[in-house]
Design an enzyme around this catalytic site. Structure first.
Site, PDB file in Angstrom:
ATOM      1  N   SER A   1     146.555 -12.430  -0.241  1.00 29.56           N
ATOM      2  CA  SER A   1     145.112 -12.577  -0.135  1.00 29.56           C
ATOM      3  C   SER A   1     144.441 -11.226   0.070  1.00 29.56           C
ATOM      4  O   SER A   1     143.345 -10.999  -0.429  1.00 29.56           O
ATOM      5  CB  SER A   1     144.752 -13.532   0.985  1.00 29.56           C
ATOM      6  OG  SER A   1     145.248 -13.053   2.204  1.00 29.56           O
TER       7      SER A   1
ATOM      8  N   ASN B   1     144.579  -9.686  -3.628  1.00 29.07           N
ATOM      9  CA  ASN B   1     143.968 -10.389  -4.748  1.00 29.07           C
ATOM     10  C   ASN B   1     142.593 -10.980  -4.473  1.00 29.07           C
ATOM     11  O   ASN B   1     141.794 -11.115  -5.394  1.00 29.07           O
ATOM     12  CB  ASN B   1     144.891 -11.521  -5.219  1.00 29.07           C
ATOM     13  CG  ASN B   1     146.188 -10.987  -5.764  1.00 29.07           C
ATOM     14  OD1 ASN B   1     146.262  -9.883  -6.271  1.00 29.07           O
ATOM     15  ND2 ASN B   1     147.239 -11.775  -5.638  1.00 29.07           N
ATOM     16  N   TYR B   2     142.303 -11.378  -3.256  1.00 24.99           N
ATOM     17  CA  TYR B   2     141.092 -12.154  -3.012  1.00 24.99           C
ATOM     18  C   TYR B   2     140.021 -11.424  -2.208  1.00 24.99           C
ATOM     19  O   TYR B   2     138.866 -11.796  -2.267  1.00 24.99           O
ATOM     20  CB  TYR B   2     141.443 -13.475  -2.319  1.00 24.99           C
ATOM     21  CG  TYR B   2     142.481 -14.260  -3.079  1.00 24.99           C
ATOM     22  CD1 TYR B   2     142.264 -14.638  -4.396  1.00 24.99           C
ATOM     23  CD2 TYR B   2     143.680 -14.602  -2.504  1.00 24.99           C
ATOM     24  CE1 TYR B   2     143.210 -15.345  -5.104  1.00 24.99           C
ATOM     25  CE2 TYR B   2     144.643 -15.313  -3.199  1.00 24.99           C
ATOM     26  CZ  TYR B   2     144.398 -15.676  -4.503  1.00 24.99           C
ATOM     27  OH  TYR B   2     145.337 -16.367  -5.201  1.00 24.99           O
ATOM     28  N   LEU B   3     140.392 -10.435  -1.437  1.00 27.05           N
ATOM     29  CA  LEU B   3     139.406  -9.710  -0.644  1.00 27.05           C
ATOM     30  C   LEU B   3     138.985  -8.436  -1.370  1.00 27.05           C
ATOM     31  O   LEU B   3     139.827  -7.692  -1.866  1.00 27.05           O
ATOM     32  CB  LEU B   3     139.983  -9.312   0.716  1.00 27.05           C
ATOM     33  CG  LEU B   3     140.110 -10.405   1.747  1.00 27.05           C
ATOM     34  CD1 LEU B   3     140.791  -9.864   2.988  1.00 27.05           C
ATOM     35  CD2 LEU B   3     138.761 -10.956   2.110  1.00 27.05           C
TER      36      LEU B   3
END
Length: 125
Positions: free
Chosen positions: A80, A83-85
């Site tokens: 995370s 890839n997501y933050l």
């Protein structure tokens, strides 16, 4: 996990031995011989109680670590973060809280997110 369990069991064995030695010393008898056959040095009850307290805190810490490891076994924290933050959010937070960025991103991520390192600490997404 197996190694952690073995270490905990080993420390519990040591703790039992220390408690037996403390009981013997309080009665005025010398401590029992160690596993390799050597005699243990005569210790006063206060030193044995300190050792028991230290060993107990070690066991408690290891059991907490074991629980944490078990709980986080299924969580991929790195995924995370990568890839997501948005890395600019992380960098701005680190600058605001005065946390070294190296504690959050490893060397390869620092190189990958070099473009985000110039962000202002007051950055809002």
């Amino acid at each position: 996990m197996l190694k952690l369990n073995e270490k905990i069991e080993e420390l519990k064995g040591i703790l039992d031995g220390l408690k037996k030695d403390l009981a013997r010393v309080k009665k005025g008898k010398p401590p029992l011989k160690s596993a390799d056959g050597k005699t243990k040095k005569n210790m006063n009850p206060e030193a044995l109680e300190r050792k028991i307290a230290q060993t107990t805190t070690k066991i408690e810490k290891m059991e907490r670590d074991k629980e944490t490891k078990e709980d986080l076994k299924t969580v991929a924290l790195g995924t995370s973060k990568i890839n997501y933050l948005d890395p600019r959010i992380t960098v701005a937070w680190c600058k605001r809280q005065e946390v070294p960025i190296e504690k959050i991103f490893n060397k390869s991520l620092l190189a990958k997110f070099a473009w985000a390192m110039d962000v202002d600490p007051s950055f809002r997404f």
